[in-house]
Motif scaffolding. Sequence first.
Motif, mmCIF file in Angstrom:
data_model
loop_
_atom_site.group_PDB
_atom_site.id
_atom_site.type_symbol
_atom_site.label_atom_id
_atom_site.label_comp_id
_atom_site.label_asym_id
_atom_site.label_seq_id
_atom_site.Cartn_x
_atom_site.Cartn_y
_atom_site.Cartn_z
ATOM 1 N N ARG A 148 -13.954 9.414 2.734
ATOM 2 C CA ARG A 148 -13.596 8.371 3.702
ATOM 3 C C ARG A 148 -13.005 8.994 4.958
ATOM 4 N N ASP A 206 -13.122 10.206 -3.260
ATOM 5 C CA ASP A 206 -13.408 9.061 -2.380
ATOM 6 C C ASP A 206 -12.562 9.122 -1.118
ATOM 7 N N VAL A 207 -11.286 9.499 -1.269
ATOM 8 C CA VAL A 207 -10.397 9.592 -0.112
ATOM 9 C C VAL A 207 -10.916 10.643 0.869
ATOM 10 N N ARG A 267 -1.458 5.481 -1.397
ATOM 11 C CA ARG A 267 -2.257 6.077 -2.474
ATOM 12 C C ARG A 267 -3.387 6.914 -1.900
ATOM 13 N N GLU A 268 -3.959 6.471 -0.794
ATOM 14 C CA GLU A 268 -5.091 7.182 -0.220
ATOM 15 C C GLU A 268 -4.698 8.501 0.441
ATOM 16 N N THR A 269 -3.459 8.581 0.919
ATOM 17 C CA THR A 269 -3.053 9.772 1.673
ATOM 18 C C THR A 269 -2.107 10.682 0.897
ATOM 19 N N ASP A 304 0.813 -1.221 0.000
ATOM 20 C CA ASP A 304 0.000 0.000 0.000
ATOM 21 C C ASP A 304 0.842 1.264 0.000
ATOM 22 N N HIS A 310 -10.801 9.426 -7.460
ATOM 23 C CA HIS A 310 -10.012 8.786 -6.392
ATOM 24 C C HIS A 310 -9.887 9.722 -5.194
ATOM 25 N N HIS A 311 -9.532 10.974 -5.430
ATOM 26 C CA HIS A 311 -9.324 11.908 -4.319
ATOM 27 C C HIS A 311 -10.638 12.288 -3.644
#
Length: 304
Positions: free
Chosen positions: A265, A261-262, A192-194, A170, A258-259
Amino acid sequence: MAEIIQRDGTWAFDGSTIRITPGLHRSVPLFRQTYGEIAVPLEAVSGVGYEPQRKRGRLRMRLREGADPLLQATGGRLPEAADPYRLIVDADRGGVAEFVAEEIRHALLLDQVPKEPTAAYLLPGPPVPVSVRSSDGTVSFDGTQVRIDWADTSDRVKRATGPRIIGLGDLVQVEWLPNSGYEDGFLRFVTRETAFSKLPPERDPYTLDLWGSVRRDLLTALVAAAVTARLPHPSTRTGGAPTDRGRPPAAVPAQADHHHDVLLRRLRELGELHRDGVLTDEEFARTKAAVLRGFQPPPCGAPS
């Protein structure tokens, strides 16, 4: 064999490898003593030189860009005294230092070692498992995952999330800034999420805020280097935002989605902490504002 032994450490060159051993004297920084002996292959070396001074000179080695995960992870920000590729030499041993440097330079010419960046790491980095207790908590890496256990003094938001476990797959990057004693440092694990949501280090559950003992906090560079050694080499990375490991950029979801969704979340997580009474109204409002400020998606049309 060309060798120089000093209180600061020992350099020994056998024609193919420079073996660097830190000294045991109390003047030798804890970081170098903990990092231990380093075997530097000749093909990793860009140059070497001796800098004479009145009382003590310095023997310095330069490595090729991309050869060492420690230098990659720390980005030239290691304090000079903690640099394992520097040796303090007593003035009366300057001749020996010059001889060692000349022997290495001669071997570089004979072997025609290029000075260009490397396409792979030529040094292994720190062995795993490795664990370091810092001012913000304990960070450990076993070769497959990073674990952060927060300290009692960590921010309430961090402690509320519990231990943070991050799989190697990750991770896309490690960012490290030392605690200088005047300004705080940090060790940030970028996923990827941060990647585009940068909370301040004291509130980011993927970041250790380094604000305590400079001597101890410097050891977090060991974890940064060990993780970096197991991530794709910089020469394999494409420009722009991080992509999935082994997946071509075209296969990555659109950045805007993508961003978005991040962000949703992260806001949902904060909302749950607020509803559960973990965060007060003031803490929730302040942290939510920090998330929104830190959320900076790339401009429209930026490469993915």
